[in-house]
Design a protein around this motif. Structure first.
Motif, PDB file in Angstrom:
ATOM      1  N   ASP A 251       0.851  -1.200   0.000  1.00 34.17           N
ATOM      2  CA  ASP A 251       0.000   0.000   0.000  1.00 34.17           C
ATOM      3  C   ASP A 251       0.885   1.247   0.000  1.00 34.17           C
ATOM      4  O   ASP A 251       2.103   1.154   0.149  1.00 34.17           O
ATOM      5  CB  ASP A 251      -0.864   0.014   1.265  1.00 34.17           C
ATOM      6  CG  ASP A 251      -1.683  -1.252   1.401  1.00 34.17           C
ATOM      7  OD1 ASP A 251      -2.359  -1.613   0.426  1.00 34.17           O
ATOM      8  OD2 ASP A 251      -1.627  -1.879   2.483  1.00 34.17           O
TER       9      ASP A 251
ATOM     10  N   LYS B 271      -4.020  -3.428   2.840  1.00 37.27           N
ATOM     11  CA  LYS B 271      -5.186  -2.659   3.273  1.00 37.27           C
ATOM     12  C   LYS B 271      -6.511  -3.174   2.685  1.00 37.27           C
ATOM     13  O   LYS B 271      -7.478  -3.396   3.404  1.00 37.27           O
ATOM     14  CB  LYS B 271      -4.954  -1.206   2.872  1.00 37.27           C
ATOM     15  CG  LYS B 271      -5.857  -0.211   3.546  1.00 37.27           C
ATOM     16  CD  LYS B 271      -5.244   1.172   3.453  1.00 37.27           C
ATOM     17  CE  LYS B 271      -6.101   2.206   4.133  1.00 37.27           C
ATOM     18  NZ  LYS B 271      -7.145   2.769   3.301  1.00 37.27           N
ATOM     19  N   GLN B 272      -6.493  -3.389   1.364  1.00 34.18           N
ATOM     20  CA  GLN B 272      -7.748  -3.821   0.716  1.00 34.18           C
ATOM     21  C   GLN B 272      -8.211  -5.167   1.254  1.00 34.18           C
ATOM     22  O   GLN B 272      -9.407  -5.394   1.434  1.00 34.18           O
ATOM     23  CB  GLN B 272      -7.523  -3.955  -0.790  1.00 34.18           C
ATOM     24  CG  GLN B 272      -7.700  -2.647  -1.510  1.00 34.18           C
ATOM     25  CD  GLN B 272      -7.661  -2.842  -3.020  1.00 34.18           C
ATOM     26  OE1 GLN B 272      -7.340  -3.914  -3.518  1.00 34.18           O
ATOM     27  NE2 GLN B 272      -7.974  -1.782  -3.734  1.00 34.18           N
TER      28      GLN B 272
ATOM     29  N   VAL C  50       2.956  -2.514   3.786  1.00 37.01           N
ATOM     30  CA  VAL C  50       1.491  -2.414   3.755  1.00 37.01           C
ATOM     31  C   VAL C  50       1.034  -1.461   4.858  1.00 37.01           C
ATOM     32  O   VAL C  50       1.746  -1.240   5.840  1.00 37.01           O
ATOM     33  CB  VAL C  50       0.818  -3.790   3.956  1.00 37.01           C
ATOM     34  CG1 VAL C  50       1.224  -4.770   2.879  1.00 37.01           C
ATOM     35  CG2 VAL C  50       1.113  -4.345   5.334  1.00 37.01           C
TER      36      VAL C  50
ATOM     37  N   SER D  40       4.625   2.174   4.779  1.00 31.70           N
ATOM     38  CA  SER D  40       4.023   2.489   3.474  1.00 31.70           C
ATOM     39  C   SER D  40       4.001   3.990   3.174  1.00 31.70           C
ATOM     40  O   SER D  40       3.490   4.396   2.127  1.00 31.70           O
ATOM     41  CB  SER D  40       2.608   1.924   3.423  1.00 31.70           C
ATOM     42  OG  SER D  40       1.847   2.472   4.486  1.00 31.70           O
TER      43      SER D  40
END
Ligand code: NAD
Length: 490
Positions: free
Chosen positions: A14, A44-45, A74, A267
């Motif tokens: 990310d 994250k997603q 991330v 990130s």
């Protein structure tokens, strides 16, 4: 003959992750790395899709088939309910060794220690990171520090083998075994045992507090350092900071089958999407990966081109200095500058000679047969009284003829018999009971054996008298050697 490419799981991460990963893959491709990237979804997603560990379920199958992962940082979403993706990866894939080389790049990156060039090898799976925590009384919470013999043997053997394979000369172990004689004591003891097999490597041990201070002040005295998990976590960040290069360092997480490589920074959401991030930390990690999969020559080509780029003053914004750097460039322009210098070597900085290291094989753990003898019990009471002498007298009488109360401590300080009035006490009392039979006084202070039934009977008496036992720890001897710390004056 067509060379088969090594399939490598690639997590784009990310924030700045996708930008720096693109730059790094571009350099690897141009340098002729024989790898094929297989995208892995994590971050994250995935967290936000409801997977609490942030790792897509399909990633596990891919990593099972192709156990090498190159991972960009991330973002951990804010708020509760999310697990640390890194801790999950380390534990699930048995990545027991965290390897972090930290080197100064002076004068191109300012540092107090221009000659610093060390490697930190941190135990990655145990210690206080087992995450076993409890509240036991209104006043007291505890966290279990678990250090195991197989865990120590794996990391310490790995550290010696790494030192030898990299042609390094000295391995320093850091613990706090003057205080934690059982847990840190085991780590140090295994260091001595395994060290005997590596006479050509200079070996020393430092207490962690002074060791960390020396890493901060004169890190050039260290070569390779091996530490338990928490100390390793702290000392590796101190070292990276002292080198002035938190954004430039990579790390490897190594297991018996799998390995994961990443930059040490996060990130960086504050600069994400602007194309200005420094890809060097992830590039260092990628070079460690290439070495790990037997492509040390490609890793050396990249590292030397990267060092030449630094020397030529082509710098990303984070290390750019007016009057010193020559050009401030973005992520991709920096990658292209490295590509342009493939085949070149640095003129001032030490050239990297990265051999394709043979995999480090850790022999399977062999548990030795031991004679385990139960010799007592520490019962922890939640008790809100104030006078330990009164508590001592009551529970002494409840012990029956076969057991005797040896001592009571509060937060590890002896308060019975003969405590000091000034000692501050909480509601958490550790009461040590041993056999009432005479103890055999030897150098290791051996007690007489007791039975488990005696402990049950003792607990029943205390419970029936209204005491709240919040925890018990059995006291054992192993082959006649005490397996517990002594209280003061014992
Ligand atoms: P960070 O390392 O992302 O950023 C700290 C500072 O360093 C920021 O100012 C950032 O702009 C700068 N920076 C970091 N990397 C850089 C690079 N390559 N080039 C230029 N500048 C760079 O730390 P943070 O802000 O505390 O964390 C941000 C997020 O990253 C959080 O969600 C955190 O959980 C996550 N994180 C992930 C990892 C990982 O995946 N291994 C490690 C640490 C933090």
């Amino acid at each position: 003959m067509i060379q088969t490419k090594t399939i490598v799981g690639v997590a784009h991460g990310d924030g700045i992750g996708p930008e720096i990963m693109e730059a790094v893959l571009h350099i690897l491709h141009k340098a002729g790395a024989s790898i094929q990237a297989a995208p892995v979804r994590m971050g994250k997603q995935v967290y936000e899709s409801g997977v609490s560990a942030g790792i897509d379920p399909s990633a596990w199958e891919l990593l099972h088939q192709h156990p090498i992962l190159l991972k960009a940082p991330v973002t951990t979403p804010q708020g509760g309910g999310y697990k640390s993706l890194n801790v999950t990866l380390r534990k699930s894939l048995s990545l027991f060794a965290n390897v972090r080389p930290v080197r100064a790049f002076s004068p191109y990156v300012p540092t107090i220690s221009p000659k610093m060039d060390l490697v930190i090898i941190r135990e990655n799976e145990e210690d206080l990171y087992a995450g076993i925590e409890h509240q036991q009384t209104a006043d007291v919470v505890q966290c279990l520090k678990l250090i195991t013999r197989p865990g120590c043997e794996k990391i310490i053997r790995y550290a010696f083998e790494y030192t030898r394979a990299q042609g390094r000369k000295k391995l320093t172990c850091m613990t706090k075994d003057n205080i934690m004689k059982q847990t840190d004591g085991l780590f140090h003891q295994v260091f001595r045992e395994i060290g005997a097999e590596y006479p050509e490597i200079e070996q020393d041990h430092m207490i962690i507090d002074i060791g960390a201070a020396y890493v901060a002040q004169r890190p050039e005295q260290f070569d390779v350092i091996v530490l338990p998990n928490l100390y390793g976590d702290i000392v590796s960040d101190i070292a990276a900071q002292v080198a002035g290069s938190v954004g430039l360092a990579g790390s490897a997480n190594i297991g018996p089958r799998c390995a994961m490589f990443e930059a040490i920074h996060g990130s960086a959401p504050d600069i994400a999407g602007r194309g200005i991030a420094n890809p060097s930390g992830l590039l260092q990690a990628a070079c460690m990966m290439l070495q790990h999969i037997g492509q040390g020559d490609v890793a050396a080509r990249i590292s030397n081109a990267w060092l030449a780029t630094l020397e030529d003053g082509i710098h990303t914004a984070d290390i750019f200095r007016d009057g010193f750097s020559r050009a401030q460039v973005g992520t991709m322009a920096f990658a292209n500058a490295v590509v342009d210098r493939l085949g070149e070597s640095p003129q001032h900085l030490r050239k990297e000679v990265l051999t394709a290291s043979a995999p480090i094989i850790i022999p399977p753990y062999q548990r030795a047969a031991v004679q385990k003898t139960l010799v007592g019990v520490d019962l922890f009471l939640d008790w809100v009284g104030e006078d330990p002498q009164a508590l001592g007298q009551v529970i002494s009488n409840l012990a029956g003829p076969e057991m005797q109360l040896k001592m009571i401590t509060n937060r590890g300080v002896k308060v019975y018999p003969e405590g000091l009035k000034d000692t501050f006490c909480t509601d958490h009392w550790r009461c040590r009971f041993v056999s009432a039979k005479a103890t055999v006084a030897t150098e290791v202070k051996t007690y007489s054996p007791i039975s488990y039934q005696q402990i049950l009977d003792l607990c029943t008496s205390l419970h029936q008298a209204g005491f709240d036992i919040v925890k018990s720890e059995h006291l054992y001897e192993f082959d006649g050697v005490r397996g517990f710390s002594l209280g003061q004056g014992e």
